[in-house]
Scaffold this active site. Sequence first.
Site, PDB file in Angstrom:
ATOM      1  N   LYS A 119       0.720  -1.163  -0.094  1.00 49.21           N
ATOM      2  CA  LYS A 119      -0.170  -0.050  -0.102  1.00 49.21           C
ATOM      3  C   LYS A 119       0.962   1.268  -0.093  1.00 49.21           C
ATOM      4  O   LYS A 119       2.256   1.254   0.180  1.00 49.21           O
ATOM      5  CB  LYS A 119      -0.944   0.009   1.336  1.00 49.21           C
ATOM      6  CG  LYS A 119      -1.873  -0.995   1.170  1.00 49.21           C
ATOM      7  CD  LYS A 119      -2.874  -0.860   2.235  1.00 49.21           C
ATOM      8  CE  LYS A 119      -4.045  -2.005   2.210  1.00 49.21           C
ATOM      9  NZ  LYS A 119      -4.778  -1.900   3.406  1.00 49.21           N
ATOM     10  N   HIS A 169       2.394   6.729   2.990  1.00 49.46           N
ATOM     11  CA  HIS A 169       1.766   8.021   2.928  1.00 49.46           C
ATOM     12  C   HIS A 169       2.869   8.872   3.875  1.00 49.46           C
ATOM     13  O   HIS A 169       3.674   8.577   4.591  1.00 49.46           O
ATOM     14  CB  HIS A 169       0.229   8.317   3.020  1.00 49.46           C
ATOM     15  CG  HIS A 169      -0.005   7.591   4.158  1.00 49.46           C
ATOM     16  ND1 HIS A 169       0.227   8.009   5.738  1.00 49.46           N
ATOM     17  CD2 HIS A 169      -0.675   6.273   4.679  1.00 49.46           C
ATOM     18  CE1 HIS A 169      -0.177   7.213   6.435  1.00 49.46           C
ATOM     19  NE2 HIS A 169      -0.971   6.021   6.077  1.00 49.46           N
ATOM     20  N   HIS A 189       3.320   8.140   7.766  1.00 46.36           N
ATOM     21  CA  HIS A 189       4.395   7.331   7.915  1.00 46.36           C
ATOM     22  C   HIS A 189       5.628   7.710   7.835  1.00 46.36           C
ATOM     23  O   HIS A 189       6.736   7.551   8.699  1.00 46.36           O
ATOM     24  CB  HIS A 189       4.427   6.026   6.684  1.00 46.36           C
ATOM     25  CG  HIS A 189       3.306   5.076   6.840  1.00 46.36           C
ATOM     26  ND1 HIS A 189       2.395   4.806   5.335  1.00 46.36           N
ATOM     27  CD2 HIS A 189       2.760   4.357   7.731  1.00 46.36           C
ATOM     28  CE1 HIS A 189       1.329   4.164   5.962  1.00 46.36           C
ATOM     29  NE2 HIS A 189       1.609   3.482   7.121  1.00 46.36           N
TER      30      HIS A 189
HETATM   31  N1  ARG Z   1       0.376   0.050   9.534  1.00 55.71           N
HETATM   32  C1  ARG Z   1      -0.607   0.984  10.390  1.00 55.71           C
HETATM   33  C2  ARG Z   1      -1.224   2.052   9.289  1.00 55.71           C
HETATM   34  O1  ARG Z   1      -0.361   2.232   8.365  1.00 55.71           O
HETATM   35  C3  ARG Z   1       0.153   1.685  11.650  1.00 55.71           C
HETATM   36  C4  ARG Z   1       0.495   0.830  12.546  1.00 55.71           C
HETATM   37  C5  ARG Z   1       0.535   1.547  14.054  1.00 55.71           C
HETATM   38  N2  ARG Z   1       0.859   0.501  15.053  1.00 55.71           N
HETATM   39  C6  ARG Z   1       0.042  -0.180  15.708  1.00 55.71           C
HETATM   40  N3  ARG Z   1       0.379  -0.869  16.713  1.00 55.71           N
HETATM   41  N4  ARG Z   1      -1.174  -0.276  15.322  1.00 55.71           N
HETATM   42  O2  ARG Z   1      -2.052   2.621   9.628  1.00 55.71           O
END
Ligand code: ARG
Length: 606
Positions: A140, A143, A146
């Site tokens: 994905k 963005h 991140h």
């Molecule tokens: N992968 C998730 C996203 O892109 C963020 C993860 C954040 N950390 C967690 N422990 N939920 O939205």
Amino acid sequence: MAACRFRRSIAAQLSRVLEVPSENLVKSISAVPVSKKRQSGDFQFFVSSVLNANSNNYSRSDIQLQTERLAEKLKCDTVVKEISTGEGTVNFTIDRELLVKTVLQHVFEDGSQYGIRSELFSKLPKRKILVEFSSPNIAKKFHVGHLRSTIIGNFIANLNEAIGHQVTRINYLGDWGMQFGLLGAGFQWFGSEEKLKSNPLQHLFEVYVQVNKASAEDENIKKLAQDFFRKLEAREEQEVSLWQHFRDVSIEEYVQIYKRLGVCFDEYSGESFYQEKCQEVLKMLDRKGFLKKTEEGTGIVYLSEKGDPCTVMRSDGTSLYLTRDLAAAIDRMNKYNPDTMIYVTDKSQTPHFQQMFQILKLLGYEWMERCQHVPFGRVQGMKTRKGEVVFLEDVLDEACSMVLEKRASSKTTKEVDNTLETIERIGLAALIIQDFRGLLSSDYQFSWERVLQSRGDTGVFIQYTHARLHSLEEVCGTVSQVSHINTTFLQDPQAISLIQHLLRYDEVLYQSSQDLQPKHIVSYLLTLSHLAAAAHKMLPVKGSVPELAERQKKRDTERQHAGRNPHSDENYQLCMWLARICLFQAVRSVLANGMKLLGITPVNKM
Ligand code: ARG
């Protein structure tokens, strides 16, 4: 740390007059921030901090009266040369030479530990801290959120590590979910092993977009994807091995990009790890009577009587993002037993983390108190000239190409050996400073024009200041010991302002370590850079350290032989230049320390 010595000495005096233990006073004594207005004193003591109970009962004029009374009872000594009063503060001016000497000495002696080897930190218990950040989703978009998570998490980890905590950095990848069903099913049509090798993240994303589109039009593809994911969840060998392949090549590329950012992780974890452990969480919720089922068979948990339920299980029994996070938190606690567990994500996930912490509490995990979500705001308008940002490199590449263009059109650009590395460091500094200037939770509007200005409050300006100070050292050489320096030569207002600012460094670090906001350090470094620029203009240096020292020594002996005062005009100049070199060296050292904490590698030339 220089400031500690003065704070302690002021506290000792106050303690005698106020009959309060001096340890209780130290934290109410702080270095006065340098401002354009004429500054009164180097340190200030906030009188309200010792007025009984809550100072709300005191009117302003009461406090002022107490302040005047207190000031009258205090006396100057060998350290404090002047005592005055401000609004609710008693101000202390330190002996000028002692001030300059002590600060420089500590900057030199403590090196990268300057500001950290302070009693503000030595009294803190050393903790085990887990920081989870970055956490992109494979296939994905990477963005802007991140990017923010990556640099903010890195800063939080750097700072905590610097002040002595044991830090573990975790990247919790979005490496599970229907996107892998689609990828697994569609790779045979849209994928290319070659492209996957050369450009994995980009390629997986492209394939994902294509299959996604195709599956919307073709029920068959949709079914194939669902089948693939079901088999994946059932850990069937072939499916798992393809998934593993996608994951491995993605991580390889992430590692390269993180390297460009100067970021690394102790652990690449991910949602996929918790597929089975989720079932245990669900069982536990069920056993304790918290798991309810809807008519469709969805598993939900009520956190309060009135509130909406949280969904923890799909009707087919599979887990959700929330369930996986619960399992991951429990697992990390078991594995690391940290004192603090930090999650860095954008603020849209605040409700998610609140729910998760609440469910942990329901389950009786008192350690949920140790979990902390650090939310940050949205960035609007971060686009490249090609269009939208899809991958992290897009931003970094755009920053670099813009820096390059600006430099090509600038006359002051110096020839540098490894231009590319320098460019990346400047570009990254620009992004980081822009991002860290405000409160993390605030949204901001991104502008390339603004972040890349070479003057003004930007990362480019900070890098430029560092490079200038570094080239000064290259031209003049460096002073190795402050004891050789005559600090009477550093009494110009510009030099004193720099010294006063250096005095505050430990308090600024402390503030950032308490609220995890980098903005305190950013504004400190920007001020340091502006003060350094002003001082550089007003306090020129001519000659090199060995030459100056040699000439000075010769002058001294000649003059002494002739029975004359060694402080001749020429000697005066020599000593002054040496002292200034020493001051600029100290400034560069603290500037570099602060930049590194923020995740910026200082450049030596630009
Ligand atoms: N992968 C998730 C996203 O892109 C963020 C993860 C954040 N950390 C967690 N422990 N939920 O939205």
